[in-house]
Design a protein around this motif. Structure first.
Motif, PDB file in Angstrom:
ATOM      1  N   TRP A 105      26.497  15.777   7.590  1.00 60.08           N
ATOM      2  CA  TRP A 105      27.723  14.752   7.318  1.00 60.08           C
ATOM      3  C   TRP A 105      28.155  14.844   5.612  1.00 60.08           C
ATOM      4  N   ILE A 106      27.345  14.913   4.766  1.00 54.59           N
ATOM      5  CA  ILE A 106      27.512  14.887   3.356  1.00 54.59           C
ATOM      6  C   ILE A 106      28.164  16.383   2.871  1.00 54.59           C
ATOM      7  N   SER A 107      27.364  17.234   3.433  1.00 53.45           N
ATOM      8  CA  SER A 107      27.837  18.772   2.810  1.00 53.45           C
ATOM      9  C   SER A 107      29.003  19.350   3.566  1.00 53.45           C
ATOM     10  N   GLU A 108      29.367  18.616   4.836  1.00 56.69           N
ATOM     11  CA  GLU A 108      30.632  19.304   5.474  1.00 56.69           C
ATOM     12  C   GLU A 108      31.840  18.266   5.579  1.00 56.69           C
ATOM     13  N   THR A 109      31.569  17.089   4.926  1.00 60.74           N
ATOM     14  CA  THR A 109      32.717  16.278   5.093  1.00 60.74           C
ATOM     15  C   THR A 109      33.989  16.600   4.420  1.00 60.74           C
ATOM     16  N   ASN A 110      34.133  17.599   3.341  1.00 62.62           N
ATOM     17  CA  ASN A 110      35.391  17.983   2.757  1.00 62.62           C
ATOM     18  C   ASN A 110      35.567  19.506   3.222  1.00 62.62           C
ATOM     19  N   ASN A 111      34.931  19.879   4.388  1.00 66.21           N
ATOM     20  CA  ASN A 111      34.895  21.272   4.711  1.00 66.21           C
ATOM     21  C   ASN A 111      35.356  21.450   6.299  1.00 66.21           C
TER      22      ASN A 111
END
Length: 580
Positions: free
Chosen positions: A380-386
């Protein structure tokens, strides 16, 4: 005695005839001039099998053989009766048209007959051979070879297939991996897809489990060798009721897959892009529960009309989790709930002080929960803006993150191109793939309990303790040693596979792509950074071997080959080794 020998020869003759007919019927297209003899031959073979099994039932005195003959007679007899009823409603048609209509009904009878005969053969093999580990490994190898030749039948593929690609696909299916060199949707026919899903089902449950199911059904008991072989596969601690446990495994699996198929069907009922919705539902339910990751959609669940079908994705998630937990864990919790309900409604029952939930179940559940929640938070943190930007709603983002946290646990489904993920996400997914599912489940990896024991041992050593103690129990040194052996072997095999691919593939091949592929293959996950279909032929054999070793477990093979009965009544002097 001579009559028994003649009957065995006739049985084998029928087996050969049925096998030949099934192969040519499903695997080859027949010229229209030969369709009439083929249909008439089908009717003749079916009636001949019925007559022979009835004769066998009345002639033989052995209870088990009588049961087999009776079941064969009932199956074939019922299907013939249904065929006659259907024929009576089609009397206005030409007899060849009538035969064409009842042909699938009679073919079902032949297939059931052959499966029963095959299970009896396999059961005989592992009844006379004493090494469970070798039988376990050999059964997988045999099914892979058979599956490879079946996939090479002309009607299994659209444009043909090489032996290497057939072997790769069969290995990926039996080892419930999901890596593909050919597109399951566009390169395989409905016959080929049916072969693949059958291999997935057999690989997920194991040929020994199916065999035990038939053994229990026909005989109701087991020999010591039968129990030894089956307990080795389903991780049954005791020999008591081991075939009954195998029966429970088969019934539970098929029941859950049918329920899953029904829910999947309801989720795609309004999707016009899917033609054969019933086959699609059954295929994906089996593939999900067995943690295989195969799909009959060209681009998998990343197709535009499936990527945002969150209802179906949650069904897939639940099937993956149930399949990855393992039968022992699920049955253990079922026993706990059953006891709790019985005691709740019957206050006079004596409460047992012994805990029903085993330490193994607790470790697996806690570890699985930590990995799922940890994976969800990290992605969730790593792919939030991806990749999560593809979904407009918070529920969509939540579902996508949950799906991507679950599928690396050896399932292999993807509704997002993993090559678009950030590097930290890919590295964490590699870790999730490596740990994998739980023991005696349909998944792969080093297993959650292995990882948990390794971490607990590190913690115990750091605290200066010589043994692992948790929840009022002491973990045996044998379990700890086995966990570290599995962990080390996995890293060695994966390391060798990475090295081999880097040597065999062209210069400049991305290291992370190769590492991801090898971890995925060993852990029987099936995720890829679009590398599988581009591999050279030697590299395919490296991945084939990696998938096979990952599924059977190198330690199982080594134990089968090297283990000897230990009657050592002495010890050498102890000496400590310097370890910093």
């Amino acid at each position: 005695m001579r009559k028994d020998s003649i009957l065995k020869i006739i049985y084998r003759f029928f087996d050969l005839i049925v096998l030949t007919y099934i192969i040519f019927d499903f695997g080859y297209s027949v010229n229209h001039l030969y369709k009439a003899p083929k249909l008439i031959g089908l009717v003749f073979i079916t009636f001949a099998l019925l007559v022979f099994n009835i004769f066998k039932y009345y002639y033989t005195k052995k209870k088990e053989i009588k049961k087999v003959a009776l079941v064969n007679s009932l199956i074939i007899g019922i299907l013939i009766f249904v065929s006659i009823l259907v024929s009576l409603t089609k009397l206005h048609l030409h007899y060849l048209d009538v035969l064409q209509i009842i042909r699938p009904i009679l073919e079902v009878g032949l297939i059931f007959y052959f499966i029963i005969r095959l299970m009896i053969l396999v059961r005989y093999i592992y009844e006379v051979y004493y090494n469970p580990a070798i039988v376990f490994v050999g059964s997988f190898f045999a099914i892979i070879l058979i599956g490879s030749f079946l996939l090479m039948l002309p009607r299994a593929t659209i444009d043909g297939i090489t032996f290497t690609d057939a072997l790769f696909t069969a290995t990926s299916a039996v080892c419930v991996t999901g890596l593909v060199v050919l597109n399951t949707s566009t390169d395989f026919t409905i016959v080929g897809q049916s072969i693949i899903i059958s291999l997935i089902q057999i690989g997920g449950l194991g040929i020994l489990t199916f065999t035990s199911f038939f053994a229990f059904f026909f005989r109701g008991s087991s020999s010591f060798k039968e129990g030894l072989n089956v307990s080795n596969f389903i991780a049954q601690d005791t020999m008591k009721d081991v075939l009954k446990a195998a029966l429970n495994v088969v019934v539970f699996t098929i029941s859950l897959e049918l329920i899953g198929a029904a829910f999947i069907y309801s989720s795609i009922i309004d999707v016009p892009e899917i033609d054969n919705k019933l086959f699609f539902s059954v295929f994906h339910s089996i593939s999900a529960f067995c943690n295989a990751g195969f799909s009959t959609i060209e681009n998998g669940l990343s197709e535009s009309y499936m990527q945002f079908n969150y209802y179906m994705q949650w069904i897939i998630i639940l099937l993956i989790v149930f399949g990855g937990l393992g039968y022992n864990i699920i049955f253990n919790f079922y026993q706990y709930i059953k006891t709790y309900v019985l005691e709740f409604f019957d206050r006079n029952r004596i409460h047992k002080q012994i805990g029903i939930i085993t330490l193994n179940s607790k470790i697996v559940i806690y570890t699985t929960g930590i990995l799922l929640i940890g994976g969800f938070v990290f992605l969730w943190i790593s792919e939030t803006n991806n990749t999560l930007n593809l979904h407009d709603t918070y529920f969509g983002k939540f579902t996508a993150t949950a799906f991507n946290a679950v599928t690396p646990r050896t399932a292999g489904f993807n509704h997002t191109d993993f090559s678009q993920f950030t590097v930290p996400s890919l590295l964490f997914i590699i870790f999730l793939m490596w740990v994998g599912a739980s023991p005696a489940s349909t998944g792969g990896g080093i297993k959650t309990s292995t990882f948990a024991l390794a971490m607990l041992n590190v913690y115990s050593v750091a605290r200066g303790k010589s043994r692992i103690q948790i929840m009022g129990r002491r973990i045996s040194s044998e379990s700890t040693a086995r966990a570290f052996a599995i962990l080390c072997i996995s890293l060695i095999i994966i390391g060798l596979a990475i090295l081999a691919l880097l040597i065999l593939e062209p210069k400049g091949t991305d290291l992370l792509t190769v590492v991801f592929e090898c971890f995925s293959a060993y852990s029987t996950v099936g995720l890829s950074l679009n590398f599988t279909s581009t591999m050279s032929e030697p590299s395919k054999y490296v991945i084939i071997l990696t998938m096979f070793i990952g599924r059977i477990g190198m330690l199982n093979l080594m134990i089968g080959l090297l283990r000897q009965i230990n009657h050592q009544f002495y010890e050498y002097p102890k000496e400590n080794i310097l370890i910093n």
